[in-house]
Design an enzyme around this catalytic site. Structure first.
Site, short mmCIF file in Angstrom:
data_model
loop_
_atom_site.label_atom_id
_atom_site.label_comp_id
_atom_site.label_asym_id
_atom_site.label_seq_id
_atom_site.Cartn_x
_atom_site.Cartn_y
_atom_site.Cartn_z
N GLU A 84 8.68 -3.97 10.94
CA GLU A 84 9.10 -2.68 10.38
C GLU A 84 9.58 -1.76 11.50
O GLU A 84 8.86 -1.53 12.49
CB GLU A 84 7.92 -2.04 9.63
CG GLU A 84 8.29 -0.68 9.04
CD GLU A 84 7.27 -0.16 8.02
OE1 GLU A 84 6.30 -0.88 7.69
OE2 GLU A 84 7.47 0.98 7.56
N ASP B 80 0.84 -1.20 0.00
CA ASP B 80 0.00 0.00 0.00
C ASP B 80 0.88 1.26 0.00
O ASP B 80 0.38 2.38 -0.08
CB ASP B 80 -1.01 -0.01 1.16
CG ASP B 80 -0.37 0.01 2.53
OD1 ASP B 80 0.87 -0.06 2.62
OD2 ASP B 80 -1.11 0.10 3.54
O1 KIV Z 1 3.45 -1.16 1.67
C1 KIV Z 1 4.65 -1.44 1.74
O2 KIV Z 1 5.44 -1.20 0.83
C2 KIV Z 1 5.13 -2.04 2.95
C3 KIV Z 1 6.59 -1.99 3.18
C4 KIV Z 1 6.90 -1.17 4.37
C5 KIV Z 1 7.18 -3.30 3.29
O3 KIV Z 1 4.38 -2.53 3.75
#
Ligand code: KIV
Length: 273
Positions: free
Chosen positions: A190, A53
């Site tokens: 994260e 997202d």
């Molecule tokens: O949406 C995304 O790109 C993510 C990354 C932080 C891995 O969730």
């Protein structure tokens, strides 16, 4: 670029990823949102292509991932899955798309059946356990997402490292274990202090995928545009521009895959304590 034939032989699966963890072999995940970049990532040896997202920020230009809709993820997942022959395609469940079990099942089904995804990812702690359990029960591979959860930015007031205090660290470790017990196949961490990420990784059977969580995780993920050095705004500490020293986009992604496998990325400068 010509269209690649769809062929599921040799496709990365949750079982093959589990075997990597058991063997101590690191693997890589990278975001992509369109067919051309997804095909390059697939050919460069990326194991999972995440239709994140994050597209709300890097493709649509919003200042958070909150405005991203199910139809946006569905459209981009279709673009990506059409060309990924080897890599697993993972669709990110956007803000409010999994707020109860029936809605989560409906949206995840769309990502799998209409989007061609082989797995979904969702942010959230203990309150999403019933959703993880239901998805797993119906055969949908799930990647849970703990630590910094960007969909909560309006509650958090910014993007900050999570788990530095003892109480939060203890809760995260517990949530990680219960995600696994509820049927999650992978766990993304994260912006989590290295020591905590290592403890979580070592206490789980399922693989952890880190971003700003240190090289001790079983796998790493980056946002494609960070890897290519074309992020606008503040460059995250965990990002590395692999294109700067590579002659092409394919070579940059190959360098990322190689560095992750070797345990050379992330370095200490990309991590938090
Ligand atoms: O949406 C995304 O790109 C993510 C990354 C932080 C891995 O969730």
């Amino acid at each position: 670029m010509s269209t690649l034939p769809k062929d599921n032989t040799g496709k990365v699966t949750v079982t093959s990823l589990l075997k990597h963890k058991e063997a101590g072999e690191k693997f890589s995940m990278l975001t992509a949102y369109d067919a051309s970049f997804a095909a390059v990532a697939d050919q460069a040896g990326v194991d999972i292509v995440l239709v994140g997202d994050s597209l709300g920020m890097v493709v649509q230009g919003h200042d958070s991932t909150v405005p991203v809709k199910v139809d946006d993820i569905l459209y981009h997942t279709r673009c990506v899955s059409t060309v990924c022959r080897r890599a697993m395609v993972m669709a990110d469940m956007p803000f409010m798309s999994f707020r109860d079990v029936p809605l989560a099942l409906e949206n995840a089904t769309r990502f799998m059946q209409d989007g061609g995804a082989q797995a979904v990812k969702l942010e959230g702690g203990g309150h999403v356990l019933p959703v993880v359990e239901a998805l797993a029960k119906y055969g949908i591979p799930v990647c849970a997402h703990l630590g910094l959860q960007p969909q909560y930015v309006n509650k958090l007031g910014g993007y900050r490292v999570q788990g530095r205090d003892k109480a939060t660290a203890k809760r995260m470790l517990h949530e990680a274990r219960t995600m696994q017990d509820s049927g999650a196949d992978m766990l993304l961490l994260e912006c989590v202090p290295v020591e905590l990420a290592n403890e979580i990784t070592q206490s789980l059977i399922i693989p952890t995928i880190g971003i700003g969580a240190g090289a001790g995780c079983d796998a790493q993920v980056l946002v494609l545009y960070d890897l290519l050095g074309i992020s606008f705004g503040k460059i995250p500490k965990f990002a590395r521009n692999f294109l700067a020293e590579a002659g092409s986009i394919q070579a940059a992604i190959e360098a990322y895959v190689k560095a992750v496998k070797a345990g050379d990325f992330p370095a200490a400068e990309h991590t938090f304590n």
